[in-house]
Design an enzyme around this catalytic site. Structure first.
Site, mmCIF file in Angstrom:
data_model
loop_
_atom_site.group_PDB
_atom_site.id
_atom_site.type_symbol
_atom_site.label_atom_id
_atom_site.label_comp_id
_atom_site.label_asym_id
_atom_site.label_seq_id
_atom_site.Cartn_x
_atom_site.Cartn_y
_atom_site.Cartn_z
ATOM 1 C CB CYS A 1 4.538 6.567 3.722
ATOM 2 S SG CYS A 1 3.623 6.462 5.254
ATOM 3 C CB CYS B 1 3.530 0.655 9.971
ATOM 4 S SG CYS B 1 4.591 0.622 8.512
HETATM 5 FE FE1 FES Z 1 3.568 4.328 6.018
HETATM 6 FE FE2 FES Z 1 3.426 1.758 6.780
HETATM 7 S S1 FES Z 1 4.469 2.570 5.061
HETATM 8 S S2 FES Z 1 2.612 3.504 7.749
#
Ligand code: FES
Length: 153
Positions: free
Chosen positions: A33, A103
């Protein structure tokens, strides 16, 4: 979807910033991400964490978990700080949606990375601390569309 505590720490993150000359600094990212978290620790001669700050480039849950993690480790010994797991951080935030659990792993790992850095600088071994990863990434990470905040000071 998010608890009041998560929203509070997301909207008013505690301990944002950096510590100059920190005793330990740890940076961990999730390549999938692109989110990155950095934790700074100020540890005194009795191995007690006097201060903790963070910078997170990431989603709202990453900001909230960083904020809560810094609150939880402040005033703790380095051994106690090891017990601040991602589960402990999530519990303190009254939970996270399942898709956001990963996360909170950034927060745990960033604390471990900062402790590891402190241990290396001081040539000591912290019992129970394993070499942290610099990249946490899960194959089922599906939150690339959920990056919505930058919490730099
Ligand atoms: Fe990557 Fe939350 S979406 S840490």
């Amino acid at each position: 979807m998010y608890s009041e505590k998560v929203m509070d720490h997301f909207e008013h993150p505690r301990n944002v910033g950096e510590i100059e000359g920190a005793s330990g600094v740890g940076t961990v990212g999730n390549a999938k991400c692109g989110d990155i978290m950095r934790i700074y620790l100020d540890i005194d001669e009795n191995q007690v964490i006097q201060d903790c700050k963070f910078k997170t480039f990431g989603c709202g849950a990453a900001v909230a978990t960083s904020s809560m993690a810094t609150e939880l480790v402040k005033g703790k010994s380095i051994q106690e700080a090891l017990e601040v797991t991602n589960v402990a951080v999530m519990e303190a935030l009254d939970g996270l949606p399942p898709v956001k659990i990963h996360c909170s792993l950034l927060a745990e790992e960033a604390i471990h990375a900062a402790l590891w850095n402190y241990a290396e600088k001081n040539h000591i071994e912290i019992k129970g601390l394993k070499k942290p990863k610099t990249d946490i990434h899960e194959d089922d990470h599906k939150s690339d569309d959920d990056r919505d905040v930058v919490a730099y000071d």
